[in-house]
Design a protein around this motif. Structure first.
Motif, PDB file in Angstrom:
ATOM      1  N   MET A 138       0.823  -1.203   0.000  1.00  0.00           N
ATOM      2  CA  MET A 138       0.000   0.000   0.000  1.00  0.00           C
ATOM      3  C   MET A 138       0.862   1.261   0.000  1.00  0.00           C
ATOM      4  SD  MET A 138      -3.001   1.511   0.120  1.00  0.00           S
ATOM      5  CE  MET A 138      -4.274   0.386   0.680  1.00  0.00           C
ATOM      6  N   ALA A 139       1.947   1.253   0.779  1.00  0.00           N
ATOM      7  CA  ALA A 139       2.820   2.420   0.850  1.00  0.00           C
ATOM      8  C   ALA A 139       3.514   2.686  -0.483  1.00  0.00           C
ATOM      9  CB  ALA A 139       3.851   2.229   1.959  1.00  0.00           C
ATOM     10  N   VAL A 140       3.929   1.634  -1.180  1.00  0.00           N
ATOM     11  CA  VAL A 140       4.636   1.808  -2.446  1.00  0.00           C
ATOM     12  C   VAL A 140       3.726   2.396  -3.517  1.00  0.00           C
ATOM     13  CG1 VAL A 140       5.707   0.547  -4.358  1.00  0.00           C
ATOM     14  CG2 VAL A 140       6.408   0.078  -2.027  1.00  0.00           C
ATOM     15  N   ILE A 141       2.526   1.839  -3.702  1.00  0.00           N
ATOM     16  CA  ILE A 141       1.622   2.377  -4.712  1.00  0.00           C
ATOM     17  C   ILE A 141       1.159   3.778  -4.319  1.00  0.00           C
ATOM     18  CG2 ILE A 141      -0.483   1.366  -3.721  1.00  0.00           C
ATOM     19  CD1 ILE A 141       0.321   1.699  -7.471  1.00  0.00           C
ATOM     20  N   SER A 142       1.060   4.041  -3.023  1.00  0.00           N
ATOM     21  CA  SER A 142       0.674   5.372  -2.558  1.00  0.00           C
ATOM     22  C   SER A 142       1.780   6.390  -2.811  1.00  0.00           C
ATOM     23  CB  SER A 142       0.334   5.331  -1.064  1.00  0.00           C
ATOM     24  OG  SER A 142      -0.714   4.425  -0.805  1.00  0.00           O
ATOM     25  N   LEU A 143       3.039   5.965  -2.685  1.00  0.00           N
ATOM     26  CA  LEU A 143       4.158   6.860  -3.001  1.00  0.00           C
ATOM     27  C   LEU A 143       4.145   7.256  -4.475  1.00  0.00           C
ATOM     28  CD1 LEU A 143       7.189   5.435  -0.976  1.00  0.00           C
ATOM     29  CD2 LEU A 143       6.268   7.753  -0.841  1.00  0.00           C
ATOM     30  N   ALA A 144       3.789   6.310  -5.344  1.00  0.00           N
ATOM     31  CA  ALA A 144       3.664   6.641  -6.765  1.00  0.00           C
ATOM     32  C   ALA A 144       2.551   7.670  -6.972  1.00  0.00           C
ATOM     33  CB  ALA A 144       3.381   5.380  -7.574  1.00  0.00           C
ATOM     34  N   PHE A 145       1.446   7.519  -6.233  1.00  0.00           N
ATOM     35  CA  PHE A 145       0.372   8.514  -6.295  1.00  0.00           C
ATOM     36  C   PHE A 145       0.881   9.885  -5.870  1.00  0.00           C
ATOM     37  CE2 PHE A 145      -2.579  10.884  -3.562  1.00  0.00           C
ATOM     38  CZ  PHE A 145      -3.543  11.252  -4.491  1.00  0.00           C
ATOM     39  N   ALA A 169       0.569  10.623   2.349  1.00  0.00           N
ATOM     40  CA  ALA A 169      -0.172  10.448   3.598  1.00  0.00           C
ATOM     41  C   ALA A 169      -1.604  10.954   3.465  1.00  0.00           C
ATOM     42  CB  ALA A 169       0.539  11.178   4.735  1.00  0.00           C
ATOM     43  N   ILE A 170      -1.785  12.071   2.759  1.00  0.00           N
ATOM     44  CA  ILE A 170      -3.135  12.593   2.528  1.00  0.00           C
ATOM     45  C   ILE A 170      -3.942  11.611   1.683  1.00  0.00           C
ATOM     46  CG2 ILE A 170      -4.454  14.422   1.392  1.00  0.00           C
ATOM     47  CD1 ILE A 170      -2.175  16.346   2.168  1.00  0.00           C
ATOM     48  N   GLY A 171      -3.301  11.049   0.654  1.00  0.00           N
ATOM     49  CA  GLY A 171      -3.986  10.078  -0.195  1.00  0.00           C
ATOM     50  C   GLY A 171      -4.410   8.841   0.582  1.00  0.00           C
ATOM     51  N   ILE A 172      -3.519   8.304   1.413  1.00  0.00           N
ATOM     52  CA  ILE A 172      -3.840   7.120   2.217  1.00  0.00           C
ATOM     53  C   ILE A 172      -4.983   7.426   3.179  1.00  0.00           C
ATOM     54  CG2 ILE A 172      -2.962   5.528   3.974  1.00  0.00           C
ATOM     55  CD1 ILE A 172      -0.193   5.824   2.671  1.00  0.00           C
ATOM     56  N   THR A 173      -4.912   8.583   3.828  1.00  0.00           N
ATOM     57  CA  THR A 173      -5.956   8.966   4.788  1.00  0.00           C
ATOM     58  C   THR A 173      -7.316   9.081   4.107  1.00  0.00           C
ATOM     59  OG1 THR A 173      -4.307  10.184   6.096  1.00  0.00           O
ATOM     60  CG2 THR A 173      -6.628  10.690   6.498  1.00  0.00           C
ATOM     61  N   SER A 174      -7.334   9.672   2.904  1.00  0.00           N
ATOM     62  CA  SER A 174      -8.608   9.825   2.188  1.00  0.00           C
ATOM     63  C   SER A 174      -9.181   8.468   1.791  1.00  0.00           C
ATOM     64  CB  SER A 174      -8.420  10.715   0.957  1.00  0.00           C
ATOM     65  OG  SER A 174      -7.568  10.092   0.003  1.00  0.00           O
ATOM     66  N   ILE A 175      -8.318   7.522   1.422  1.00  0.00           N
ATOM     67  CA  ILE A 175      -8.778   6.177   1.071  1.00  0.00           C
ATOM     68  C   ILE A 175      -9.386   5.491   2.290  1.00  0.00           C
ATOM     69  CG2 ILE A 175      -7.935   3.837   0.530  1.00  0.00           C
ATOM     70  CD1 ILE A 175      -8.269   5.485  -1.931  1.00  0.00           C
ATOM     71  N   MET A 176      -8.713   5.602   3.432  1.00  0.00           N
ATOM     72  CA  MET A 176      -9.234   4.994   4.658  1.00  0.00           C
ATOM     73  C   MET A 176     -10.578   5.606   5.045  1.00  0.00           C
ATOM     74  SD  MET A 176      -7.041   2.681   5.569  1.00  0.00           S
ATOM     75  CE  MET A 176      -5.342   2.193   5.192  1.00  0.00           C
ATOM     76  N   TYR A 177     -10.679   6.922   4.919  1.00  0.00           N
ATOM     77  CA  TYR A 177     -11.929   7.605   5.271  1.00  0.00           C
ATOM     78  C   TYR A 177     -13.065   7.161   4.358  1.00  0.00           C
ATOM     79  CZ  TYR A 177     -15.329  11.339   6.020  1.00  0.00           C
ATOM     80  OH  TYR A 177     -16.485  12.036   6.278  1.00  0.00           O
ATOM     81  N   LEU A 178     -12.789   7.114   3.048  1.00  0.00           N
ATOM     82  CA  LEU A 178     -13.822   6.722   2.089  1.00  0.00           C
ATOM     83  C   LEU A 178     -14.312   5.311   2.358  1.00  0.00           C
ATOM     84  CD1 LEU A 178     -15.401   7.248  -0.545  1.00  0.00           C
ATOM     85  CD2 LEU A 178     -13.407   6.410  -1.802  1.00  0.00           C
ATOM     86  N   ASN A 179     -13.398   4.372   2.588  1.00  0.00           N
ATOM     87  CA  ASN A 179     -13.787   2.984   2.838  1.00  0.00           C
ATOM     88  C   ASN A 179     -14.489   2.815   4.177  1.00  0.00           C
ATOM     89  OD1 ASN A 179     -12.576   0.674   0.846  1.00  0.00           O
ATOM     90  ND2 ASN A 179     -11.388   2.573   0.719  1.00  0.00           N
ATOM     91  N   MET A 330      -5.108   1.805  -5.004  1.00  0.00           N
ATOM     92  CA  MET A 330      -5.163   1.948  -3.555  1.00  0.00           C
ATOM     93  C   MET A 330      -6.570   1.682  -3.031  1.00  0.00           C
ATOM     94  SD  MET A 330      -2.965   5.478  -3.493  1.00  0.00           S
ATOM     95  CE  MET A 330      -3.506   5.997  -1.860  1.00  0.00           C
ATOM     96  N   ASN A 331      -7.568   2.268  -3.689  1.00  0.00           N
ATOM     97  CA  ASN A 331      -8.949   2.142  -3.227  1.00  0.00           C
ATOM     98  C   ASN A 331      -9.450   0.703  -3.363  1.00  0.00           C
ATOM     99  OD1 ASN A 331     -11.513   3.407  -2.355  1.00  0.00           O
ATOM    100  ND2 ASN A 331     -12.215   2.839  -4.388  1.00  0.00           N
ATOM    101  N   GLY A 332      -9.214   0.087  -4.517  1.00  0.00           N
ATOM    102  CA  GLY A 332      -9.671  -1.287  -4.715  1.00  0.00           C
ATOM    103  C   GLY A 332      -8.985  -2.264  -3.785  1.00  0.00           C
ATOM    104  N   GLY A 333      -7.665  -2.079  -3.596  1.00  0.00           N
ATOM    105  CA  GLY A 333      -6.931  -2.960  -2.697  1.00  0.00           C
ATOM    106  C   GLY A 333      -7.385  -2.841  -1.255  1.00  0.00           C
ATOM    107  N   GLN A 334      -7.603  -1.608  -0.800  1.00  0.00           N
ATOM    108  CA  GLN A 334      -8.039  -1.406   0.573  1.00  0.00           C
ATOM    109  C   GLN A 334      -9.435  -1.968   0.811  1.00  0.00           C
ATOM    110  OE1 GLN A 334      -6.506  -0.387   3.266  1.00  0.00           O
ATOM    111  NE2 GLN A 334      -8.369  -0.596   4.478  1.00  0.00           N
TER     112      GLN A 334
END
Length: 493
Positions: A138-145, A169-179, A330-334
């Motif tokens: 998750m961190a690697v694909i998020s770093l690419a984002f 970090a903002i991208g990861i947080t938004s994915i967690m919030y959405l899910n 990120m979204n589909g994986g989470q």
């Protein structure tokens, strides 16, 4: 205490059971069957296709689809490898379609290993996922984002590394919030992101095919010249290709939420694999039409180089599409992985709080959030790429074990209902492919592969310490006032 419960309405949704003030002096809710909260069947055929395609297609096809070309030695052979890897991935996907229709539980690899080989081996897989593979991935694909969402703002300068990490970090947080908030909106966003990445691929394919039909065929004149072909590189080319197609199994992580899984799972898998294989092959044809093999291998971002050659200033939008593609992965994986932790908790192999479902939003809130702290920790302090090198072979090892389990179940449980059944040669071929890739990892990089294997084996003592001898209950006790574990209901907020 004010509560809002739900009851299954007998179809695919849920309806409110009651609103108001409830007295519960004994600490237990009344009418347990009526107030039990479960995940709804909200994954339709379109949403299932979006999950699979949106998770498979990440940044690789846009940035560095050259591993196959480098190891195959010629353009023609590289295209054959792309097609062959698509067919082999389809074989694996069809095996999972059979498993998803006869074992109608969420959880994917974990559930199928549990059914075929028992809880110990399933826990080893879960342990490796939880402590290393999934947070690092998750961190690697998020770093690419984070890298590509900021690139248009910083062009032509380099992006500060800390800015990339903050955007990540903002991208990861938004994915967690959405899910955490809504299954429906998570699926809708996934559909939008999937169409966005298909649009990006279309922007590459259409002008590339136009150039090809105009007669730009000079790069294909010696497409099957074998002067640079080395037999030792062909297995590595297949390894790169199979990795590019990885992700076709994610719909099986959410089987319990799929509407009419007997029909939807096989159909979504077949449609998705046909679309992805076509996109990958045609995109590489477009690249090779516009760029020579030498230009492809030397480019740091193939899609950007392609766009600069044909589109001029329009090439600035390519990083945005790459970022959206990463966000979709990120979204589909989470979305899928949270269901694996939810099922593992339900099976008693993770703290019971992870099987709690939010009483109003019908999301497995705790299971969604479990990866958040570990992903953020690895993002800022971990050696992500080394960890992924350690663990990359484990993906194929456990997928091979799952497909071996399908063959094993054919003989141990012949009467198990199988609405969708594949010919036996398909799981045999794919299982041999997976174990060949494991052997290739051991042969090409025995040190890192051995370290990854050793890390995964720590799951065996962990199983006997935490599960077999003593199931951990401290977390449930600590949160006992907030959760009703018996009813599977998250009663806060």
């Amino acid at each position: 205490m004010t509560k809002k419960s739900s009851v299954k309405d007998g179809t695919n949704g849920y309806k409110a059971a009651q609103n108001g003030t409830t007295s519960d002096p004994g600490g237990k809710l009344q009418d347990e069957d009526k107030t039990k909260v479960e995940l709804g069947k909200k994954v339709t055929l379109l949403r299932g296709i979006a999950i699979i395609i949106g998770t498979i297609i990440g940044a690789g096809i846009f940035i560095s689809p050259k591993g196959i070309l480098k190891n195959s030695g010629s353009i023609g052979l590289s295209l054959i490898v792309w097609i062959a890897c698509g067919v082999l991935s389809l074989f694996g996907a069809l095996c999972y379609a059979e498993l998803g229709t006869c074992i109608k539980k969420s959880g994917g690899h974990y559930t199928y290993i549990m059914e075929a080989f028992g809880p110990q081996m399933a826990f080893v897989r879960l342990w490796a996922d939880l402590i290393a593979i999934r947070p690092a991935g998750m961190a690697v694909i998020s770093l690419a984002f984070g890298q590509y969402i900021l690139e248009p703002l910083f062009m032509p300068c380099d992006i500060p590394p800390m800015a990339v990490k903050l955007a990540t970090a903002i991208g990861i947080t938004s994915i967690m919030y959405l899910n955490s908030m809504s299954v429906t909106w998570t699926a809708r966003v996934q559909i939008f992101l999937t169409f966005s990445k298909l649009l990006a691929i279309g922007i590459i394919i259409v002008p590339g095919m136009y150039q090809l039909f105009k007669g730009e065929t000079r790069n294909f004149e010696n497409a099957f010249e074998f002067n640079n072909v080395k037999l030792s590189g062909i297995p590595l080319a297949f390894y790169s290709g199979m990795y590019a197609y990885a992700g076709w199994f994610y719909l099986n992580f959410v089987t319990e939420e799929v509407d009419n899984p007997e029909r939807t799972v096989p159909l979504a898998i077949c449609i998705s694999m046909a679309i992805v294989t076509s996109c990958y092959v045609l995109t590489n044809v477009a690249y090779c039409t516009v760029m020579s093999a030498e230009q492809l291998l030397s480019s740091e971002a193939v899609a950007v180089t392609f766009a600069e050659k044909l589109m001029g200033r329009f090439s600035i939008v390519v990083p945005v599409f790459v970022a959206l593609s990463c966000y979709g992965s990120m979204n589909g994986g989470q979305f899928a992985l949270s269901r694996m932790f939810y099922v593992a908790s339900r099976e008693g192999q993770l703290p019971e709080v992870l099987s709690m479902i939010h009483v109003r939003r019908h999301t497995p809130l705790a299971a969604v959030l479990i990866l958040y702290p570990m992903t953020m920790l690895q993002l800022f302090v971990g050696d992500l790429y080394s960890l992924l090198n350690f663990m990359s072979f484990l993906r194929w090892l456990f997928i091979g074990v799952v497909v071996l389990g399908l063959i094993y179940l054919r003989y141990t449980k012949p009467d198990l209902p199988r609405p969708f059944k594949v010919p036996l040669f398909i799981p045999v071929v794919f299982c041999l492919t997976c174990f060949f890739m494991v052997f290739l990892s051991l042969y090409s990089d025995p040190v890192n592969t051995g370290i990854g294997f050793a890390i995964s084996l720590t799951g065996i003592p962990a199983y006997y310490i935490f599960i077999y001898v003593h199931k951990p209950k401290w977390l449930q006790k600590a949160l006992g006032n907030e959760y009703d574990c018996k009813l599977n209901i998250c009663r806060f907020v």
